[in-house]
Design a protein around this motif. Structure first.
Motif, mmCIF file in Angstrom:
data_model
loop_
_atom_site.group_PDB
_atom_site.id
_atom_site.type_symbol
_atom_site.label_atom_id
_atom_site.label_comp_id
_atom_site.label_asym_id
_atom_site.label_seq_id
_atom_site.Cartn_x
_atom_site.Cartn_y
_atom_site.Cartn_z
ATOM 1 N N ALA A 1 0.833 -1.207 0.000
ATOM 2 C CA ALA A 1 0.000 0.000 0.000
ATOM 3 C C ALA A 1 0.870 1.260 0.000
ATOM 4 N N SER A 2 1.916 1.265 0.829
ATOM 5 C CA SER A 2 2.773 2.449 0.923
ATOM 6 C C SER A 2 3.466 2.731 -0.406
ATOM 7 N N LEU A 3 3.941 1.661 -1.032
ATOM 8 C CA LEU A 3 4.645 1.833 -2.304
ATOM 9 C C LEU A 3 3.692 2.385 -3.369
ATOM 10 N N THR A 4 2.463 1.876 -3.376
ATOM 11 C CA THR A 4 1.486 2.373 -4.346
ATOM 12 C C THR A 4 1.250 3.871 -4.154
ATOM 13 N N ALA A 5 1.218 4.301 -2.886
ATOM 14 C CA ALA A 5 1.002 5.721 -2.611
ATOM 15 C C ALA A 5 2.178 6.568 -3.082
ATOM 16 N N LEU A 6 3.381 5.959 -3.108
ATOM 17 C CA LEU A 6 4.571 6.729 -3.506
ATOM 18 C C LEU A 6 4.738 6.813 -5.021
ATOM 19 N N VAL A 7 4.098 5.885 -5.746
ATOM 20 C CA VAL A 7 4.352 5.792 -7.187
ATOM 21 C C VAL A 7 4.172 7.122 -7.932
ATOM 22 N N PRO A 8 3.057 7.850 -7.715
ATOM 23 C CA PRO A 8 2.921 9.108 -8.467
ATOM 24 C C PRO A 8 4.064 10.084 -8.197
ATOM 25 N N VAL A 9 4.513 10.153 -6.950
ATOM 26 C CA VAL A 9 5.618 11.058 -6.621
ATOM 27 C C VAL A 9 6.894 10.622 -7.345
ATOM 28 N N LEU A 10 7.148 9.310 -7.335
ATOM 29 C CA LEU A 10 8.348 8.809 -8.000
ATOM 30 C C LEU A 10 8.289 9.087 -9.496
ATOM 31 N N LEU A 11 7.118 8.873 -10.100
ATOM 32 C CA LEU A 11 6.971 9.125 -11.536
ATOM 33 C C LEU A 11 7.252 10.582 -11.852
ATOM 34 N N VAL A 12 6.625 11.470 -11.084
ATOM 35 C CA VAL A 12 6.829 12.899 -11.322
ATOM 36 C C VAL A 12 8.304 13.232 -11.182
ATOM 37 N N PHE A 13 8.942 12.668 -10.177
ATOM 38 C CA PHE A 13 10.356 12.967 -9.971
ATOM 39 C C PHE A 13 11.196 12.538 -11.171
ATOM 40 N N PHE A 14 10.956 11.315 -11.661
ATOM 41 C CA PHE A 14 11.794 10.835 -12.751
ATOM 42 C C PHE A 14 11.569 11.620 -14.034
ATOM 43 N N PHE A 15 10.320 12.026 -14.262
ATOM 44 C CA PHE A 15 10.052 12.713 -15.521
ATOM 45 C C PHE A 15 10.336 14.209 -15.457
ATOM 46 N N ALA A 16 10.518 14.733 -14.259
ATOM 47 C CA ALA A 16 10.672 16.186 -14.171
ATOM 48 C C ALA A 16 11.845 16.605 -13.302
ATOM 49 N N GLN A 17 12.881 15.765 -13.249
ATOM 50 C CA GLN A 17 14.051 16.089 -12.424
ATOM 51 C C GLN A 17 14.594 17.479 -12.657
ATOM 52 N N ARG A 18 14.612 17.842 -13.931
ATOM 53 C CA ARG A 18 15.161 19.129 -14.334
ATOM 54 C C ARG A 18 14.579 20.263 -13.491
ATOM 55 N N TYR A 19 13.253 20.204 -13.310
ATOM 56 C CA TYR A 19 12.572 21.281 -12.594
ATOM 57 C C TYR A 19 12.918 21.276 -11.111
ATOM 58 N N PHE A 20 13.108 20.085 -10.563
ATOM 59 C CA PHE A 20 13.514 19.991 -9.160
ATOM 60 C C PHE A 20 14.840 20.687 -8.956
ATOM 61 N N ILE A 21 15.792 20.256 -9.795
ATOM 62 C CA ILE A 21 17.150 20.741 -9.643
ATOM 63 C C ILE A 21 17.165 22.252 -9.801
ATOM 64 N N GLN A 22 16.430 22.735 -10.804
ATOM 65 C CA GLN A 22 16.377 24.160 -11.057
ATOM 66 C C GLN A 22 15.820 24.918 -9.850
ATOM 67 N N GLY A 23 14.733 24.379 -9.275
ATOM 68 C CA GLY A 23 14.127 25.035 -8.113
ATOM 69 C C GLY A 23 15.094 25.105 -6.958
ATOM 70 N N ILE A 24 15.790 23.991 -6.730
ATOM 71 C CA ILE A 24 16.760 23.926 -5.653
ATOM 72 C C ILE A 24 17.869 24.941 -5.884
ATOM 73 N N VAL A 25 18.317 25.020 -7.112
ATOM 74 C CA VAL A 25 19.433 25.915 -7.411
ATOM 75 C C VAL A 25 19.012 27.364 -7.166
ATOM 76 N N ILE A 26 17.826 27.742 -7.667
ATOM 77 C CA ILE A 26 17.373 29.115 -7.464
ATOM 78 C C ILE A 26 17.227 29.404 -5.969
ATOM 79 N N SER A 27 16.599 28.478 -5.238
ATOM 80 C CA SER A 27 16.355 28.729 -3.818
ATOM 81 C C SER A 27 17.660 28.802 -3.043
ATOM 82 N N GLY A 28 18.560 27.871 -3.336
ATOM 83 C CA GLY A 28 19.779 27.785 -2.547
ATOM 84 C C GLY A 28 20.709 28.946 -2.792
ATOM 85 N N VAL A 29 20.897 29.280 -4.043
ATOM 86 C CA VAL A 29 21.892 30.284 -4.345
ATOM 87 C C VAL A 29 21.398 31.685 -3.990
ATOM 88 N N LYS A 30 20.110 31.918 -4.261
ATOM 89 C CA LYS A 30 19.579 33.236 -3.945
ATOM 90 C C LYS A 30 19.279 33.366 -2.452
#
Lengths: 313, 306
Positions: free
Chosen positions: B276-305
């Motif tokens: 059950a727990s893994l099923t609940a995580l699947v959408p988050v994992l999918l979004v992460f794999f398909f949109a890593q670029r945006y994560f990294i970018q957000g982190i970079v903007i937040s961290g550096v600024k």
């Protein structure tokens, strides 16, 4: 000028000049979703919270004013002291560990390793998942008899502790769990490291600086703003820890993981003591503010900003 | 004399220095790969453990040392998934639907209101703008607990308890949006102001400038906001716990606690809980794999600024 004074002046200024007046109105209009929300959901409740903390307020009966009784009671409530202790230990151990380990990983990744994007994904992935599903996963990992943690320890000949059911180990178990998310900070460090101009290192090498000298004289000062940012974010986050404690240990065993937020939640939503919970929230607020202020105050001593001459002395 | 010798030696010494440095680098890099691989192993093995547990039978779960290879050491039981997800006391489908509705509506509100407000800070000139923006930034530091009790009482008086509204409406009005507003403002400010002037000369209004010029040019930043917003709302637990009190209204995070019933004291069904727990995580994992670029970018903007 006071906040109220400034706001008043702003409103008065709105009426001057027809073109700027239109521009002003438009600006306020576009910002209004946030401003309205701020008044209704933040500023209003904050004021209300001050009053509520001075009342005896069983949810079903309504508030009656009782002065500073709640605050007096707070100082004699042993569970409050215990929850402050738990929260403090957790924060003071987990935050430095996060800061140091995240930094080390970032340093390793910053030396032109192959497959950087792959490493980044692997290290960042656990920081993305969070919440209840992850809490369950760790409850199982930290299972004393069949868990992954004790299996890994047994591989190197260590007979693992009972983690979650041993009052002496339960809090350490939650700290270990938090380290799984160490990759969040790592990404921010990495971005910072990549922003350090290579010319600084080249200049130091010409002057004959060795690895450690470069590290202490260039890397650490240049990274101090990032460290500062992560420290502040870390303090705010760690002091509000809730989900792990609620799901995995429910504060136990023997209140060894009674985090402040868990205790607040119980007072507000299980014992329905709204006034007392409001007072608790202000204590937490004060605690977070004091720690953050200390960090801010001390920052002039250890945080270096380029183009700021304070740091150049 | 000594001076010239030294100068003549320099190329040789330099070559030596490079040579030893190169050797040192290779050694250092190898060591780094070993450490990194070990660290990656520690971070990834919990996921593998989650997957293997979720397809084990009740006997295989309680083996120590644990069994790792499905099909060889133990028979994979894929039926665990339907068994876990189709229980009467924990209707997973309903939890999923509720989470989807709450996440979609809260996200929409958060993206739209953050963009509109950030536009006001980045592109419009108005009295008090700097001051209001300062307050926006100050709320990033504000722990939300102080407003918790009064907000609860407010929503209770509005009759919103046990509805999705407390988990959606505040986000249409900027609650918790300060960081997103900051991020979008930084991005909007990079769009050249000449575009606005040109559009105004052509008779475009403020809304058209927002919608036709600034928004399309800021899609990467909007993507970053969308993804962080998605993760936050999909994982939302604390407010769901407070405001939702009928099982038919639960979101996934809260619904998962229903599964605890069979593991709390009598530890038995870890396999089902992991499924059950893994099923609940699947959408988050999918979004992460398909949109890593945006994560990294957000982190970079937040961290550096930041």
């Amino acid at each position: 000028m006071s906040v109220a004074g400034r706001a008043l002046k702003t409103f008065v200024d709105l009426g001057i000049g027809s073109r700027t007046r239109r521009e002003n109105l438009e600006g306020w209009l576009w910002a209004s979703p946030w401003i309205i929300g701020f008044v209704i959901f933040t500023a209003g409740p904050m004021v209300a919270s001050v009053y509520l903390s001075l009342t005896d307020y069983p949810l079903l009966q309504g508030p009656t004013f009782n002065g500073i009784d709640n605050y007096k009671q707070l100082f004699t409530d042993e569970l409050i002291l215990q929850s402050l202790k738990v929260t403090t230990i957790y924060s003071f151990v987990s935050i430095p560990l996060h800061l140091v380990i995240g930094f080390l990983i970032a340093l390793l990744l910053n030396q032109r390793v192959r497959g950087l994007s792959m490493w980044r994904v692997v290290y960042y992935l656990p920081a993305v998942v969070s919440g209840v599903a992850v809490a369950f996963l760790w409850q199982w990992i930290l299972n004393a008899d069949f868990g992954l943690a004790n299996w890994l320890l047994s591989l190197i000949g260590i007979d693992g502790p009972s983690w979650l059911i041993d009052p002496n180990w339960a809090l350490s178990a939650l700290i270990v769990m938090s380290l799984w998310g160490v990759g969040g900070g790592m990404l921010i460090y990495l971005a910072g490291l990549q922003g350090i101009p290579t010319s600084l290192y080249e200049a130091a090498e010409i002057d004959g600086a060795n690895f450690w000298q470069k590290f202490w004289i260039i890397t650490i000062p240049m990274m101090s703003p990032v460290l500062f940012f992560l420290l502040v974010i870390g303090i705010i986050g760690a002091l509000q820890t809730f989900t792990q404690a609620y799901i995995i240990t429910n504060g136990g065993p023997d209140d060894a993981t009674l985090f402040f937020m868990l205790h607040l939640y119980r007072n507000a939503f299980q014992y329905l003591k709204m006034g007392y919970a409001a007072a608790m929230a202000w204590v937490l607020f004060a605690y977070i503010m004091i720690l953050t202020l200390l960090v801010f105050r001390s920052s002039s001593l250890w945080v270096y900003y380029e183009g700021d001459f304070k740091g150049r002395g | 004399m000594a001076f010239t010798t030294k100068a003549a030696d320099a190329p040789v010494r330099r070559a030596h220095w490079r040579e030893s440095k190169r050797f040192g680098n290779t050694f250092k890099l190898t060591l780094s790969y070993i450490v990194l691989t070990f660290g990656a192993f520690l971070l990834i093995i919990p996921f593998i453990w989650m997957v293997t547990t979720s397809i084990k039978g009740p006997v295989a779960v309680m083996q120590f040392p644990p069994l790792w290879i499905p099909g060889v050491q133990f028979e994979p039981l894929w039926e665990n998934y339907p068994t876990a997800l189709l229980q009467d006391h924990a209707p997973f489908g309903i939890f999923f639907r509720n989470t989807f509705v709450i996440t979609a509506l809260a996200m929409a509100g958060q993206i739209i209101s953050s963009a509109v407000v950030a536009f006001s800070f980045a592109r419009l000139r108005w009295k008090g703008r700097e001051f209001v923006f300062f307050i926006v930034l100050a709320t990033i530091m504000l722990p939300q607990q102080v407003t918790l009790v009064p907000q609860f009482i407010l929503f209770r008086n509005l009759g919103w308890i046990n509805t999705f509204l407390p988990l959606i409406v505040p986000f249409w009005l900027g609650v918790g949006n300060a960081f997103f507003i900051f991020l979008l403002r930084q991005f909007f400010m990079r769009v050249p102001l000449d575009y606005d002037d040109a559009a105004r000369i052509d008779g475009a209004g403020t809304f058209q400038i927002f919608w036709r010029i600034v928004m399309p040019l800021s899609l990467p930043a909007l993507g970053t906001v969308a993804i962080f917003s998605f993760i936050n709302h999909w994982n939302e637990f604390f407010h769901a716990l407070i405001y939702l009190n009928e099982i038919s209204k639960y979101n996934l995070a809260l619904g998962l606690t229903q599964f605890r019933g069979f593991t709390r004291y009598e530890i038995s069904a870890w396999n089902l809980l992991m499924a059950a727990s893994l099923t609940a995580l699947v959408p988050v994992l999918l979004v992460f794999f398909f949109a890593q670029r945006y994560f990294i970018q957000g982190i970079v903007i937040s961290g550096v600024k930041g």
